[in-house]
Design a protein around this motif. Structure first.
Motif, PDB file in Angstrom:
ATOM      1  N   VAL A  92     -86.169 -15.153 -41.859  1.00 18.75           N
ATOM      2  CA  VAL A  92     -85.463 -15.967 -42.860  1.00 18.75           C
ATOM      3  C   VAL A  92     -85.701 -17.457 -42.629  1.00 18.75           C
ATOM      4  CG1 VAL A  92     -83.673 -14.287 -43.400  1.00 18.75           C
ATOM      5  CG2 VAL A  92     -83.352 -15.841 -41.463  1.00 18.75           C
ATOM      6  N   LEU A  93     -86.795 -17.792 -41.970  1.00 21.21           N
ATOM      7  CA  LEU A  93     -87.092 -19.198 -41.706  1.00 21.21           C
ATOM      8  C   LEU A  93     -87.410 -19.954 -42.989  1.00 21.21           C
ATOM      9  CD1 LEU A  93     -89.348 -18.858 -38.526  1.00 21.21           C
ATOM     10  CD2 LEU A  93     -87.094 -19.930 -38.614  1.00 21.21           C
ATOM     11  N   LEU A  94     -87.057 -21.223 -43.003  1.00 25.97           N
ATOM     12  CA  LEU A  94     -87.385 -22.121 -44.097  1.00 25.97           C
ATOM     13  C   LEU A  94     -88.550 -23.018 -43.678  1.00 25.97           C
ATOM     14  CD1 LEU A  94     -83.835 -23.109 -45.385  1.00 25.97           C
ATOM     15  CD2 LEU A  94     -85.564 -21.812 -46.621  1.00 25.97           C
ATOM     16  N   PRO A  95     -89.160 -23.734 -44.614  1.00 30.58           N
ATOM     17  CA  PRO A  95     -90.354 -24.526 -44.278  1.00 30.58           C
ATOM     18  C   PRO A  95     -90.105 -25.729 -43.382  1.00 30.58           C
ATOM     19  CG  PRO A  95     -90.273 -24.052 -46.634  1.00 30.58           C
ATOM     20  CD  PRO A  95     -88.946 -23.672 -46.066  1.00 30.58           C
ATOM     21  N   THR A  96     -88.868 -26.230 -43.295  1.00 32.51           N
ATOM     22  CA  THR A  96     -88.622 -27.477 -42.574  1.00 32.51           C
ATOM     23  C   THR A  96     -87.616 -27.274 -41.451  1.00 32.51           C
ATOM     24  OG1 THR A  96     -86.765 -28.207 -43.959  1.00 32.51           O
ATOM     25  CG2 THR A  96     -88.990 -28.717 -44.732  1.00 32.51           C
ATOM     26  N   ALA A  97     -87.646 -28.202 -40.492  1.00 31.01           N
ATOM     27  CA  ALA A  97     -86.706 -28.154 -39.376  1.00 31.01           C
ATOM     28  C   ALA A  97     -85.276 -28.380 -39.851  1.00 31.01           C
ATOM     29  CB  ALA A  97     -87.087 -29.209 -38.335  1.00 31.01           C
ATOM     30  N   LEU A  98     -85.085 -29.242 -40.845  1.00 31.00           N
ATOM     31  CA  LEU A  98     -83.741 -29.476 -41.378  1.00 31.00           C
ATOM     32  C   LEU A  98     -83.187 -28.214 -42.013  1.00 31.00           C
ATOM     33  CD1 LEU A  98     -81.398 -31.348 -42.078  1.00 31.00           C
ATOM     34  CD2 LEU A  98     -82.616 -31.987 -44.164  1.00 31.00           C
ATOM     35  N   GLY A  99     -84.004 -27.537 -42.815  1.00 30.42           N
ATOM     36  CA  GLY A  99     -83.545 -26.307 -43.449  1.00 30.42           C
ATOM     37  C   GLY A  99     -83.173 -25.249 -42.431  1.00 30.42           C
ATOM     38  N   ASN A 100     -83.950 -25.111 -41.375  1.00 33.06           N
ATOM     39  CA  ASN A 100     -83.660 -24.105 -40.364  1.00 33.06           C
ATOM     40  C   ASN A 100     -82.423 -24.465 -39.551  1.00 33.06           C
ATOM     41  OD1 ASN A 100     -85.828 -22.338 -40.961  1.00 33.06           O
ATOM     42  ND2 ASN A 100     -87.235 -23.700 -39.881  1.00 33.06           N
ATOM     43  N   ALA A 101     -82.185 -25.757 -39.323  1.00 32.48           N
ATOM     44  CA  ALA A 101     -80.984 -26.171 -38.595  1.00 32.48           C
ATOM     45  C   ALA A 101     -79.720 -25.813 -39.370  1.00 32.48           C
ATOM     46  CB  ALA A 101     -81.035 -27.670 -38.321  1.00 32.48           C
ATOM     47  N   LEU A 102     -79.734 -26.041 -40.688  1.00 32.86           N
ATOM     48  CA  LEU A 102     -78.567 -25.697 -41.504  1.00 32.86           C
ATOM     49  C   LEU A 102     -78.463 -24.195 -41.736  1.00 32.86           C
ATOM     50  CD1 LEU A 102     -78.624 -28.574 -44.142  1.00 32.86           C
ATOM     51  CD2 LEU A 102     -76.965 -28.220 -42.326  1.00 32.86           C
ATOM     52  N   ARG A 103     -79.594 -23.536 -41.937  1.00 31.54           N
ATOM     53  CA  ARG A 103     -79.550 -22.091 -42.173  1.00 31.54           C
ATOM     54  C   ARG A 103     -79.041 -21.323 -40.963  1.00 31.54           C
ATOM     55  NH1 ARG A 103     -83.891 -18.527 -45.502  1.00 31.54           N
ATOM     56  NH2 ARG A 103     -82.596 -19.418 -47.159  1.00 31.54           N
TER      57      ARG A 103
ATOM     58  N   ARG B 285     -70.941 -34.472 -41.544  1.00 28.56           N
ATOM     59  CA  ARG B 285     -71.590 -34.345 -42.850  1.00 28.56           C
ATOM     60  C   ARG B 285     -72.001 -35.712 -43.385  1.00 28.56           C
ATOM     61  NH1 ARG B 285     -74.028 -30.130 -45.673  1.00 28.56           N
ATOM     62  NH2 ARG B 285     -74.907 -31.280 -47.422  1.00 28.56           N
ATOM     63  N   ASP B 286     -71.172 -36.721 -43.173  1.00 28.54           N
ATOM     64  CA  ASP B 286     -71.541 -38.078 -43.598  1.00 28.54           C
ATOM     65  C   ASP B 286     -72.802 -38.549 -42.874  1.00 28.54           C
ATOM     66  OD1 ASP B 286     -69.371 -38.067 -45.246  1.00 28.54           O
ATOM     67  OD2 ASP B 286     -68.143 -39.401 -44.004  1.00 28.54           O
ATOM     68  N   ALA B 287     -72.878 -38.257 -41.578  1.00 26.83           N
ATOM     69  CA  ALA B 287     -74.075 -38.637 -40.817  1.00 26.83           C
ATOM     70  C   ALA B 287     -75.309 -37.922 -41.355  1.00 26.83           C
ATOM     71  CB  ALA B 287     -73.873 -38.314 -39.339  1.00 26.83           C
ATOM     72  N   LEU B 288     -75.149 -36.651 -41.697  1.00 29.30           N
ATOM     73  CA  LEU B 288     -76.266 -35.883 -42.253  1.00 29.30           C
ATOM     74  C   LEU B 288     -76.715 -36.460 -43.588  1.00 29.30           C
ATOM     75  CD1 LEU B 288     -78.159 -33.429 -42.527  1.00 29.30           C
ATOM     76  CD2 LEU B 288     -76.190 -32.121 -43.349  1.00 29.30           C
ATOM     77  N   ASP B 289     -75.765 -36.683 -44.499  1.00 32.59           N
ATOM     78  CA  ASP B 289     -76.124 -37.204 -45.823  1.00 32.59           C
ATOM     79  C   ASP B 289     -76.701 -38.613 -45.740  1.00 32.59           C
ATOM     80  OD1 ASP B 289     -75.315 -34.879 -47.048  1.00 32.59           O
ATOM     81  OD2 ASP B 289     -73.305 -35.596 -47.513  1.00 32.59           O
ATOM     82  N   THR B 290     -76.177 -39.425 -44.837  1.00 33.93           N
ATOM     83  CA  THR B 290     -76.705 -40.776 -44.669  1.00 33.93           C
ATOM     84  C   THR B 290     -78.153 -40.734 -44.202  1.00 33.93           C
ATOM     85  OG1 THR B 290     -74.516 -41.669 -44.144  1.00 33.93           O
ATOM     86  CG2 THR B 290     -76.425 -42.967 -43.458  1.00 33.93           C
ATOM     87  N   ALA B 291     -78.429 -39.891 -43.208  1.00 32.05           N
ATOM     88  CA  ALA B 291     -79.796 -39.784 -42.698  1.00 32.05           C
ATOM     89  C   ALA B 291     -80.745 -39.264 -43.771  1.00 32.05           C
ATOM     90  CB  ALA B 291     -79.826 -38.880 -41.466  1.00 32.05           C
ATOM     91  N   VAL B 292     -80.301 -38.285 -44.554  1.00 35.66           N
ATOM     92  CA  VAL B 292     -81.136 -37.760 -45.634  1.00 35.66           C
ATOM     93  C   VAL B 292     -81.433 -38.842 -46.661  1.00 35.66           C
ATOM     94  CG1 VAL B 292     -81.116 -36.203 -47.627  1.00 35.66           C
ATOM     95  CG2 VAL B 292     -80.476 -35.349 -45.370  1.00 35.66           C
TER      96      VAL B 292
ATOM     97  N   THR C 204     -80.814 -33.604 -36.298  1.00 34.92           N
ATOM     98  CA  THR C 204     -79.821 -33.615 -35.224  1.00 34.92           C
ATOM     99  C   THR C 204     -78.413 -33.460 -35.773  1.00 34.92           C
ATOM    100  OG1 THR C 204     -81.262 -35.058 -33.901  1.00 34.92           O
ATOM    101  CG2 THR C 204     -78.944 -34.959 -33.289  1.00 34.92           C
ATOM    102  N   ALA C 205     -78.101 -34.167 -36.860  1.00 35.55           N
ATOM    103  CA  ALA C 205     -76.779 -34.035 -37.479  1.00 35.55           C
ATOM    104  C   ALA C 205     -76.567 -32.637 -38.045  1.00 35.55           C
ATOM    105  CB  ALA C 205     -76.611 -35.081 -38.584  1.00 35.55           C
ATOM    106  N   ALA C 206     -77.615 -32.030 -38.596  1.00 36.00           N
ATOM    107  CA  ALA C 206     -77.500 -30.668 -39.132  1.00 36.00           C
ATOM    108  C   ALA C 206     -77.216 -29.668 -38.023  1.00 36.00           C
ATOM    109  CB  ALA C 206     -78.781 -30.292 -39.869  1.00 36.00           C
ATOM    110  N   GLN C 207     -77.825 -29.839 -36.860  1.00 40.15           N
ATOM    111  CA  GLN C 207     -77.551 -28.951 -35.735  1.00 40.15           C
ATOM    112  C   GLN C 207     -76.097 -29.085 -35.279  1.00 40.15           C
ATOM    113  OE1 GLN C 207     -80.598 -30.247 -33.027  1.00 40.15           O
ATOM    114  NE2 GLN C 207     -82.135 -28.833 -33.849  1.00 40.15           N
TER     115      GLN C 207
END
Length: 314
Positions: free
Chosen positions: A134-145, A182-189, A232-235
């Motif tokens: 169930v891996l996603l293409p990116t490290a961010l996607g896999n951290a949240l998944r 979540r704020d840190a995650l959205d800010t970084a994105v 990092t924030a997603a993890q």
């Protein structure tokens, strides 16, 4: 207010200010003249600041409804279009090979004290990723998944369907921790997208000025740093999701007026049925437990008596 400033306004003002500078410098129509970008009078300075503030506010308002899309795009949900779907398949294979490499290091790494540390680190990194299928293409996607597919599943709950419900039961301290992460995650994105937009804008503006190409490279480096911060924030957010289910899963049952389980077997059974009801597939009858004072305890004797009453013939 803090979320508005950090998540929306700061990334937008970076792009608006950079666009304004190269526009005033005439970089889109010829060689850049940086002195033109500096206001010469107090009135010009006030006008420039007003224009920047207005442009930033307008851009932030326009982009705010697309915040979820901005995160999902960097997660790797690219299967809507055939071109990006092909790229997603290639990157998923890259992620799978990295997953296999980490598993190999965690299971059969080097021996000795240093080897143990390396295996432990590989195991930690592997635990922050979802299963290989169930891996996603990116490290961010896999951290949240990783959090979306395991936080509640450990107890028989589907995280995606139960998260909006259990979120309403968590403590104020947990809400603060989740909101900050979540704020840190959205800010970084948003910073990542902003720096990518800046790099694209500067690439168009400086295509005929090789001496200024380093600015585009600097913007891309900053975008990559922001992306790493988002991972990092997603993890951290996924870790907090696990903590929510560890501490508040029984409060979810109380809110749903279901009896509390006595052991892990009963817990798994009731959460599995609750998940089925969340998704509209529940068929087994469930006993409700209502109280007058708002407390919620499981009375084993009364429950057993009720079950015996159900078994007696009418």
């Amino acid at each position: 207010m803090r979320r508005v400033v950090t998540v929306q306004l700061v990334p937008c003002v970076l792009f608006v200010a950079s666009f304004w500078v190269v526009l005033k410098a005439g970089a889109f129509t010829g060689p850049s003249h940086w002195e033109r970008a500096v206001p010469g009078t107090p009135a010009a300075t006030a006008g420039t600041l007003t224009a920047l503030m207005a442009g930033t506010a307008l851009l932030a308002l326009l982009l705010q409804p697309f915040q979820v899309r901005a995160v999902r795009a960097l997660e790797g949900y690219w299967y809507r279009w055939s071109t990006t779907a092909g790229l997603a398949g290639v990157l998923v294979e890259v992620q799978r090979r990295r997953w296999e490499m980490l598993r190999e290091q965690a299971e059969r790494g080097a021996r000795g004290p240093i080897g143990r540390e390396m295996r432990a680190e590989a195991g930690r990194r592997l635990s922050a990723r979802p299963p290989a299928d169930v891996l996603l293409p990116t490290a961010l996607g896999n951290a949240l998944r990783s959090g979306e597919l395991s936080a509640g599943e450990r107890y028989g709950l589907s995280t995606l369907s139960s998260w909006p419900r259990i979120y309403m039961q968590i403590s104020d301290r947990m809400v603060h921790a989740l909101s900050s992460t979540r704020d840190a995650l959205d800010t970084a994105v948003n910073l990542c997208w902003s720096f990518l937009a800046v790099a694209l804008t500067w690439g168009i503006a400086f295509y005929d000025e090789p001496r200024s190409w380093w600015l585009c490279g600097a913007a891309l480096v900053l975008a990559s740093v922001a992306y790493k911060g988002a991972v990092t924030a997603a993890q951290a957010y996924s870790g907090l999701m696990h903590t929510v289910y560890d501490l508040h899963r029984f409060e979810l049952l109380s809110a749903l007026h279901h009896p509390l389980p006595q052991d892990t077997v009963a817990e798994k059974e009731i959460f599995t049925e609750v998940t089925a009801r969340f998704t509209g597939r529940g068929r087994s009858p469930m006993r409700y437990h209502h109280t007058v004072d708002g407390s919620h305890t499981y009375d084993a004797d009364r429950s057993a008596h009720a079950e015996n009453m159900d078994d007696e013939p009418a």
